[in-house]
Scaffold this motif. Sequence first.
Motif, short mmCIF file in Angstrom:
data_model
loop_
_atom_site.label_atom_id
_atom_site.label_comp_id
_atom_site.label_asym_id
_atom_site.label_seq_id
_atom_site.Cartn_x
_atom_site.Cartn_y
_atom_site.Cartn_z
N THR A 148 7.18 28.68 -8.15
CA THR A 148 6.92 27.46 -7.37
C THR A 148 7.89 27.41 -6.20
O THR A 148 9.09 27.59 -6.36
CB THR A 148 7.07 26.21 -8.25
OG1 THR A 148 5.97 26.15 -9.16
CG2 THR A 148 7.07 24.94 -7.42
N LEU A 149 7.34 27.17 -5.02
CA LEU A 149 8.12 27.07 -3.79
C LEU A 149 8.18 25.61 -3.34
O LEU A 149 7.15 24.94 -3.23
CB LEU A 149 7.50 27.91 -2.67
CG LEU A 149 7.24 29.39 -2.94
CD1 LEU A 149 6.63 30.05 -1.71
CD2 LEU A 149 8.52 30.10 -3.34
N MET A 150 9.39 25.12 -3.07
CA MET A 150 9.58 23.75 -2.61
C MET A 150 10.54 23.75 -1.42
O MET A 150 11.75 23.55 -1.59
CB MET A 150 10.10 22.87 -3.76
CG MET A 150 9.13 22.80 -4.93
SD MET A 150 9.70 21.77 -6.30
CE MET A 150 9.75 20.16 -5.52
N PRO A 151 10.02 23.96 -0.22
CA PRO A 151 10.88 24.08 0.96
C PRO A 151 11.37 22.77 1.55
O PRO A 151 12.07 22.77 2.56
CB PRO A 151 9.99 24.83 1.96
CG PRO A 151 8.60 24.44 1.57
CD PRO A 151 8.61 24.28 0.08
N GLY A 152 11.02 21.62 0.94
CA GLY A 152 11.53 20.35 1.44
C GLY A 152 10.44 19.37 1.78
O GLY A 152 9.25 19.70 1.80
N SER A 153 10.85 18.13 2.08
CA SER A 153 9.90 17.05 2.33
C SER A 153 9.78 16.70 3.82
O SER A 153 8.92 15.92 4.20
CB SER A 153 10.32 15.80 1.56
OG SER A 153 11.62 15.38 1.95
N ARG A 154 10.65 17.26 4.65
CA ARG A 154 10.64 16.96 6.08
C ARG A 154 10.05 18.12 6.87
O ARG A 154 10.14 19.27 6.46
CB ARG A 154 12.05 16.66 6.57
CG ARG A 154 12.75 15.54 5.81
CD ARG A 154 14.17 15.34 6.27
NE ARG A 154 14.88 14.38 5.42
CZ ARG A 154 16.15 14.06 5.56
NH1 ARG A 154 16.88 14.63 6.50
NH2 ARG A 154 16.72 13.18 4.75
N ALA A 155 9.48 17.79 8.02
CA ALA A 155 8.87 18.83 8.86
C ALA A 155 9.89 19.90 9.23
O ALA A 155 9.60 21.10 9.21
CB ALA A 155 8.27 18.20 10.11
N SER A 156 11.11 19.47 9.57
CA SER A 156 12.14 20.42 9.97
C SER A 156 12.52 21.36 8.82
O SER A 156 12.81 22.54 9.03
CB SER A 156 13.39 19.68 10.46
OG SER A 156 13.90 18.83 9.45
N GLU A 157 12.51 20.83 7.59
CA GLU A 157 12.84 21.67 6.43
C GLU A 157 11.75 22.71 6.19
O GLU A 157 12.04 23.88 5.91
CB GLU A 157 13.02 20.79 5.20
CG GLU A 157 14.26 19.91 5.25
CD GLU A 157 14.34 18.91 4.13
OE1 GLU A 157 15.46 18.55 3.73
OE2 GLU A 157 13.28 18.45 3.65
N VAL A 158 10.50 22.30 6.30
CA VAL A 158 9.40 23.24 6.09
C VAL A 158 9.40 24.28 7.21
O VAL A 158 9.14 25.47 6.97
CB VAL A 158 8.06 22.49 6.01
CG1 VAL A 158 6.90 23.47 5.96
CG2 VAL A 158 8.04 21.59 4.78
N ASP A 159 9.70 23.87 8.44
CA ASP A 159 9.82 24.83 9.54
C ASP A 159 10.90 25.86 9.25
O ASP A 159 10.74 27.05 9.51
CB ASP A 159 10.16 24.10 10.85
CG ASP A 159 8.94 23.50 11.52
OD1 ASP A 159 7.82 23.97 11.22
OD2 ASP A 159 9.10 22.57 12.33
N SER A 160 12.03 25.40 8.72
CA SER A 160 13.18 26.26 8.51
C SER A 160 13.03 27.14 7.28
O SER A 160 13.39 28.32 7.30
CB SER A 160 14.45 25.40 8.38
OG SER A 160 15.56 26.18 8.05
#
Length: 383
Positions: free
Chosen positions: A193-205
């Motif tokens: 399971t991948l969870m890169p974050g809840s904010r647009a900037s986190e998903v971008d990064s």
Amino acid sequence: MSSPLKIGLVAGESSGDQLGAGLIRSLKLHYPEAQFEGIGGDKMLSEGFRSLYPMDRLSVMGFIEPLKRLPELLGIRRHLYQHFTNNRFDLVVGIDSPDFNLGLEKKLRQQGLLTAHYVSPSVWAWRQGRVKKIASAVDLMLTLLPFEADFYKQHDVPVVFVGHPLAEEIPLVTDTIQARKWLNLPEAGPILTLMPGSRASEVDSLGRLFLEVAQSCRRQLPDLHLIVPAASHDRLEQLNGLLNKYPTMSVTLLDGQSHLAMAAADVVLLSSGTSTLEAMLLNKPMVVSYRLGKWTYALVSRMLKVPWVSLPNLLASETLVPELLQDNATVDNLSEAVLTYFLDEKKVLALQHRFAELHQTLCHGGNRAAAQALVGLLENRGR
């Protein structure tokens, strides 16, 4: 006969709304006729709470948005202050949202009102000087984590450790097979399971980085399946755009359902934050990562007063799970850490044993314990 208690509650986001609803239910067992007013969301409203403003007016994030909304936020806080003081509320509890609530609590306490704060800010980790403001703002701090209570005791701030409500809600044993059935996934086979974050900037990064890691892991685990829960509809669209660039990956993209996504996994690769605690309570091996801008990281890393960023490591006071941050957050490093869990069953079992121990330390009553502590505060005041 004495008049019913008036209890003010101020929650600024969904997690606070959930805590507030549970607190109201628990306080009603002691004070069935109590009146609850302030700011809250749908869950608090369902418990008979009266919200003076929509909760989303306080749900601001980052550095720029709060500045843009500052006049409105100050106006809301001023009106709450007048409402609570003019009507002589018996107790006002700020639920998280410390930037908004602590200033309000301090002014109310100066007027002789009882105040408490539920969910400690991360004052133990950085900007520790804030503890002086907290000491002047609250009659009682309610903490979710035991090391937070230890910190406040060292600074002579009245505190009660109440445990984490999630530790009460999530069972000690996670049914992985059932979670996979609910997601229509095979019972066997490796799942990440991948969870890169809840904010647009986190998903971008982190989104592309995490997918590159998954692609690298497939060289040793060709049947690897991914689950990616999106924190919101906007993140769902953002992640869907990213996944289109990896057409050969076997992926289940979810709209929310992060607990189910973690429950079904063998391993979780995630950004640092509260999701690390949720993964621990679900007894899932994890690899923690994060990236900030170069200058932001340089500033934040100098202010940090603790050696770890993930809650499992902070709770254990040791490195239970790998934290690969900033320049260490590379495809090779993250892939190696993820694969270790898939390939080393003994390591996984030892980690899960420690997670279960930590889970039990957080089962301390939750909202029931918080309500009991507030009852004690009120009784000492003579109500």
